[in-house]
Design an enzyme around this catalytic site. Structure first.
Site, PDB file in Angstrom:
ATOM      1  N   GLU A 182       0.838  -1.200   0.000  1.00 57.87           N
ATOM      2  CA  GLU A 182       0.000   0.000   0.000  1.00 57.87           C
ATOM      3  C   GLU A 182       0.878   1.258   0.000  1.00 57.87           C
ATOM      4  O   GLU A 182       0.583   2.245  -0.670  1.00 57.87           O
ATOM      5  CB  GLU A 182      -0.951  -0.036   1.203  1.00 57.87           C
ATOM      6  CG  GLU A 182      -2.015  -1.120   1.018  1.00 57.87           C
ATOM      7  CD  GLU A 182      -2.840  -1.397   2.263  1.00 57.87           C
ATOM      8  OE1 GLU A 182      -2.229  -1.630   3.328  1.00 57.87           O
ATOM      9  OE2 GLU A 182      -4.071  -1.386   2.187  1.00 57.87           O
ATOM     10  N   GLU A 221      -3.895  -9.514   3.714  1.00 60.92           N
ATOM     11  CA  GLU A 221      -4.672  -9.222   4.930  1.00 60.92           C
ATOM     12  C   GLU A 221      -5.803 -10.208   5.173  1.00 60.92           C
ATOM     13  O   GLU A 221      -6.168 -10.497   6.309  1.00 60.92           O
ATOM     14  CB  GLU A 221      -5.245  -7.802   4.856  1.00 60.92           C
ATOM     15  CG  GLU A 221      -4.228  -6.705   5.103  1.00 60.92           C
ATOM     16  CD  GLU A 221      -3.459  -6.287   3.862  1.00 60.92           C
ATOM     17  OE1 GLU A 221      -3.469  -7.043   2.861  1.00 60.92           O
ATOM     18  OE2 GLU A 221      -2.851  -5.209   3.890  1.00 60.92           O
TER      19      GLU A 221
HETATM   20  N1  COA Z   1       3.638  -7.505  11.917  1.00 62.53           N
HETATM   21  C1  COA Z   1       4.319  -7.863  13.019  1.00 62.53           C
HETATM   22  N2  COA Z   1       5.251  -8.819  13.036  1.00 62.53           N
HETATM   23  C2  COA Z   1       5.499  -9.456  11.886  1.00 62.53           C
HETATM   24  C3  COA Z   1       4.827  -9.150  10.708  1.00 62.53           C
HETATM   25  C4  COA Z   1       3.873  -8.124  10.740  1.00 62.53           C
HETATM   26  N3  COA Z   1       3.202  -7.751   9.671  1.00 62.53           N
HETATM   27  N4  COA Z   1       5.279  -9.956   9.726  1.00 62.53           N
HETATM   28  C5  COA Z   1       6.211 -10.734  10.286  1.00 62.53           C
HETATM   29  N5  COA Z   1       6.339 -10.432  11.588  1.00 62.53           N
HETATM   30  C6  COA Z   1       7.284 -11.038  12.534  1.00 62.53           C
HETATM   31  C7  COA Z   1       6.929 -12.465  12.873  1.00 62.53           C
HETATM   32  O1  COA Z   1       6.016 -12.515  13.941  1.00 62.53           O
HETATM   33  C8  COA Z   1       8.272 -13.036  13.226  1.00 62.53           C
HETATM   34  O2  COA Z   1       8.578 -12.604  14.524  1.00 62.53           O
HETATM   35  P1  COA Z   1       9.397 -13.541  15.519  1.00 62.53           P
HETATM   36  O3  COA Z   1      10.708 -13.788  14.866  1.00 62.53           O
HETATM   37  O4  COA Z   1       9.461 -12.782  16.784  1.00 62.53           O
HETATM   38  O5  COA Z   1       8.559 -14.785  15.625  1.00 62.53           O
HETATM   39  C9  COA Z   1       9.230 -12.310  12.302  1.00 62.53           C
HETATM   40  O6  COA Z   1       8.534 -11.129  11.890  1.00 62.53           O
HETATM   41  C10 COA Z   1       9.619 -13.094  11.073  1.00 62.53           C
HETATM   42  O7  COA Z   1       8.432 -13.554  10.428  1.00 62.53           O
HETATM   43  P2  COA Z   1       8.350 -15.016   9.798  1.00 62.53           P
HETATM   44  O8  COA Z   1       6.985 -15.164   9.258  1.00 62.53           O
HETATM   45  O9  COA Z   1       8.811 -16.010  10.792  1.00 62.53           O
HETATM   46  O10 COA Z   1       9.443 -14.910   8.644  1.00 62.53           O
HETATM   47  P3  COA Z   1       9.421 -15.436   7.169  1.00 62.53           P
HETATM   48  O11 COA Z   1      10.686 -15.010   6.576  1.00 62.53           O
HETATM   49  O12 COA Z   1       9.031 -16.872   7.153  1.00 62.53           O
HETATM   50  O13 COA Z   1       8.227 -14.661   6.437  1.00 62.53           O
HETATM   51  C11 COA Z   1       6.888 -12.780   5.788  1.00 62.53           C
HETATM   52  C12 COA Z   1       8.269 -13.282   6.262  1.00 62.53           C
HETATM   53  C13 COA Z   1       6.907 -11.288   5.770  1.00 62.53           C
HETATM   54  C14 COA Z   1       6.571 -13.333   4.400  1.00 62.53           C
HETATM   55  C15 COA Z   1       5.811 -13.296   6.776  1.00 62.53           C
HETATM   56  O14 COA Z   1       6.185 -12.934   8.083  1.00 62.53           O
HETATM   57  C16 COA Z   1       4.428 -12.746   6.544  1.00 62.53           C
HETATM   58  O15 COA Z   1       3.703 -13.240   5.717  1.00 62.53           O
HETATM   59  N6  COA Z   1       4.052 -11.717   7.344  1.00 62.53           N
HETATM   60  C17 COA Z   1       2.728 -11.188   7.339  1.00 62.53           C
HETATM   61  C18 COA Z   1       2.517 -10.264   6.215  1.00 62.53           C
HETATM   62  C19 COA Z   1       1.158  -9.663   6.314  1.00 62.53           C
HETATM   63  O16 COA Z   1       0.170 -10.337   6.525  1.00 62.53           O
HETATM   64  N7  COA Z   1       1.099  -8.369   6.151  1.00 62.53           N
HETATM   65  C20 COA Z   1      -0.102  -7.682   6.206  1.00 62.53           C
HETATM   66  C21 COA Z   1      -0.333  -7.267   7.611  1.00 62.53           C
HETATM   67  S1  COA Z   1      -1.761  -6.259   7.696  1.00 62.53           S
END
Ligand code: COA
Length: 703
Positions: free
Chosen positions: A107, A127
């Site tokens: 976004e 989301e």
């Molecule tokens: N908000 C807060 N914390 C987040 C986050 C977010 N949007 N996205 C990832 N994190 C944190 C995880 O909780 C994790 O924390 P930890 O190490 O304390 O457990 C850390 O970041 C790493 O995330 P992880 O998912 O384990 O790493 P990854 O490399 O496998 O994947 C992403 C990375 C970004 C692809 C995945 O974290 C993801 O899909 N995040 C959500 C994205 C999302 O939904 N965004 C829209 C939010 S409205």
């Protein structure tokens, strides 16, 4: 004094707004404030001719800060207003995208005037996987850039696009092999040189061709068929607004829907699971710098349904894998099933023939177990029989190279006994895969009393590499999942004896959103399988001295009513459709009479849910008390990822928390009083009672 995660610096005449909020540059309140301040600083520096947004570390902003959504005062308004100001800039604003630009990250990028991506970058608006909608104008900007149809698809599925796909969809403007900052600076300079007028996404209109007749109505009908996921309807309505209303009005429509879904129980539950799955990966008190054992080559012993599925998990993830069987026929049968599975995926267009061939080329079938000697981990998936598993463990203890991990795939057996038989218990643990192993997300990893910490940590890391959600369980009968399922099945059968029908029980449970109630589930899995487990459990001395304990499944087994495969079980089957089976109901009535159990006509859905689910929750609390599970949230992960418990309920522990632990305890006490409690079925776990009295939450509990 803490410094802001966002800084503005200049590279020549270009400003760089630099975000550094590890691990994934999520938009925490401090990051949003930093962006607001950074933009104000840029606005105050007219000598800067363009602005680049760039992120430190492994990724561009990967989304809003999910933890911040829990704050009742959370509002997307400050960030959304910032995006408006950013887009309104008269000087070009360029996003430098690397890693994953997700949610609020995409976004942010879409409010910039130009988007440069690295070839490995991916973008998406996931989301919906949190029960939310893209609430920072994603629903309004994405359809304008990518068209309504693709935008709907991306937002409803939450799937990501790679850089090439994103470019083809006009979501990014350019793919560059240069490091992201360098690429964006070069583009900024070029745009400045050509006096390029900023191009604002909000000023675009949704291309009419991207909105075929009936698209939105059809999507809306589909969304309304899933009322448990209100975000689906919200997304469709927001896209409708994007296509039909001016941007500013669309913004309001989105804001109203966002506020609604943010408060929904569904989103709260799904956000809980997001963090629960990530917490489950972590092993408490594990030294941070613990060296993991290297795993490149995998061995699987046993080419049956489980072994074949497990081998597929590993070859899918790129591991060289050896699949060993004792007989040529069994090995060929196993290989044929694996090939058939891949062929069917290819014929559905979900996998290319080349990729299938690459995967199969990683798999080496063998009749010689010494071929396992070169593997870094060997998973045995032979028949669930203790004597056989012990014998196999002893053999693997000799065949496997020093340092190799030996995993036993079992759903109920004592991993410590198997570990002992190997002669090298520190190298051994349990891996409980779920069938079909190549499809089901959950892996229960069972730590034995002597499992070495690096073995446990290595397997947890490996689980992630093969795309599983893993949770650790200690050794006990059935581990976390099946131990709780046993209690659930116990109550289902008692209710059958008391006069409930399988249809009534299943319907009540399915009303919670579980795909299948206990009777349909056991009919599908096989009553013979279920009964044998109970019989084995009894032999092992695990059953209470209760003559009525799971007598129904045993009786049906005796009668040869094995469920779907014999056309009759709890239900009778017309094709695959279950219909009421008067014979089974008569069997239950006869069993009730035999055991002196009064039949009742007043069993309600509420009683069914309370007796099956609350008793299971109570067992979950015992599992926590005993330290079998590290955290309550791990139990929710097990049930949602492995047992079809609906994500919008957040798992059994979360469900109990939401209903109120005091209420759960009161109902358990009620059943102790009304049903009697000679075998302790209704004895409330002290942990549950304590949390209920303190206002605590099981899903937040960590021992
Ligand atoms: N908000 C807060 N914390 C987040 C986050 C977010 N949007 N996205 C990832 N994190 C944190 C995880 O909780 C994790 O924390 P930890 O190490 O304390 O457990 C850390 O970041 C790493 O995330 P992880 O998912 O384990 O790493 P990854 O490399 O496998 O994947 C992403 C990375 C970004 C692809 C995945 O974290 C993801 O899909 N995040 C959500 C994205 C999302 O939904 N965004 C829209 C939010 S409205």
């Amino acid at each position: 004094m803490s410094s802001s995660p966002v800084t503005l610096r200049s590279e020549g005449a270009i400003g760089v707004l630099h975000i550094d909020n590890p691990p994934v540059n999520a938009l925490s309140p401090a990051t949003v404030q930093g962006l607001i301040d950074g933009l104000a600083a840029f606005e105050a520096k007219p000598e800067l001719q363009a602005l680049v947004l760039h992120c430190e570390g492994r990724t561009f902003v990967a989304g809003g800060d999910i933890a911040a959504f829990e704050d009742p005062a959370f509002s997307a308004a400050p960030f959304n207003a910032f995006l408006g100001r950013l887009e309104a800039c008269s000087r070009p604003v360029i996003a430098a995208i690397h890693g994953t630009a997700l949610g609020g990250g995409l976004e942010l990028a879409m409010a910039c005037h130009w988007r440069v991506a690295t070839p490995t970058a991916r973008v998406g608006l996931p989301e919906v996987k949190l029960g939310l909608i893209p609430g920072s104008l994603g629903t309004q900007r994405l359809p304008r850039l990518a068209g309504a149809e693709l935008a709907l698809d991306l937002m409803l599925s939450g799937r990501m696009l790679n850089a090439t796909q994103a470019k083809a969809a006009s979501i990014v403007d350019e793919i560059s092999d240069l490091p992201p900052l360098q690429a964006a600076l070069a583009r900024a300079q070029a745009l400045v040189n050509e006096k390029w007028a900023p191009r604002r996404t909000s000023a675009l209109t949704v291309p009419p061709a991207s909105l075929p007749d009936g698209l939105l109505d059809k999507a809306l009908a589909q969304a309304k068929a899933k009322p448990q996921y209100p975000a689906h309807e919200a997304i469709v309505e927001c896209v409708r607004a994007a296509a039909t209303l001016p941007f500013a009005q669309g913004e309001q429509v989105e804001a109203q829907w966002f506020a609604r879904v943010l408060r929904s129980g569904t989103s709260k539950a799904m956000r809980h699971l997001f963090f629960a799955e990530r917490a489950a990966e972590k092993i408490p008190a594990m030294p941070r710098n613990l060296a993991l054992r290297p795993v490149q080559k995998v061995g699987v012993l046993g080419a049956g349904t489980m072994g074949g599925g497990i081998a597929m998990c590993f070859i899918n993830a790129g591991f060289e894998t050896v699949l060993v069987e004792a007989s040529a026929e069994a090995l060929e049968r196993g290989m044929a099933t694996i090939r058939k599975n891949y062929d069917s995926t290819v014929s559905k267009g979900k996998l290319s023939a080349e990729e299938r061939d690459r995967r199969l080329a990683r798999l080496t079938p063998s009749l010689n177990d010494t071929d396992l000697g070169s593997c870094d981990i060997v998973i045995e998936a032979v028949f669930e029989n203790m004597a056989l598993k012990q014998q196999i463990a002893a053999r693997l203890g000799q065949v496997c190279k020093p340092g190799a991990i030996i995993a036993t795939n079992t759903s109920t057996l004592d991993v410590d006994v198997i570990a002992q038989a190997s002669g090298r218990a520190a190298d051994v643990l349990g891996t409980h895969f779920f069938s079909p192993a190549n499809v089901m997300r959950l892996l229960e990893v069972v730590r034995g009393a002597q499992t070495a910490p690096d073995v446990l940590a290595t397997v947890m890391g490996l689980a992630k590499r093969i795309g599983k959600v893993a949770a650790v369980s200690g050794v006990c009968y059935g581990f976390i999942g099946n131990r709780m399922a046993e209690v659930y099945m116990r109550e289902a059968e008692f209710l059958l004896l008391e006069g409930a029908t399988p249809g009534q029980i299943d319907q009540a449970i399915e009303s919670l959103g579980l795909a299948m109630g206990p009777c349909r589930m056991l009919d599908m899995a096989g009553i013979d399988v279920g009964a044998k487990t109970v019989i084995e459990y009894e032999k092992a001395g695990g059953l209470p001295p209760d003559a009525t304990y799971r007598v129904v499944v045993r009786k049906l087994f005796e009668l040869g009513q094995f469920g779907q495969k014999t056309g009759t079980g709890y239900y009778r089957y017309e094709g695959r459709t279950p219909v009421a089976n008067p014979e089974t109901q008569a069997t239950c009535a006869a069993l009730a009479q035999q055991h002196g159990i009064a039949r009742r006509g007043d069993i309600t859905d509420a009683e069914i849910i309370e007796r099956l689910i609350y008793s299971m929750v109570n067992e979950g609390a015992r599992i926590l008390e005993e330290g079998i599970a590290y955290r309550g949230s791990d139990i929710d992960v097990v049930w949602t990822a492995g047992y079809g418990f609906p994500d919008f309920q957040g798992g059994p522990m979360f469900l109990a928390d939401e209903r109120g632990l005091a209420h759960v305890v009161q109902r358990l006490d009620h059943y102790a009083a009304t049903r009697g409690n000679p075998y302790g079925y209704w004895t409330v776990s002290p942990l549950l009672r304590r949390l209920a009295s303190e206002g605590g939450r099981l899903s937040q509990y960590a021992g």
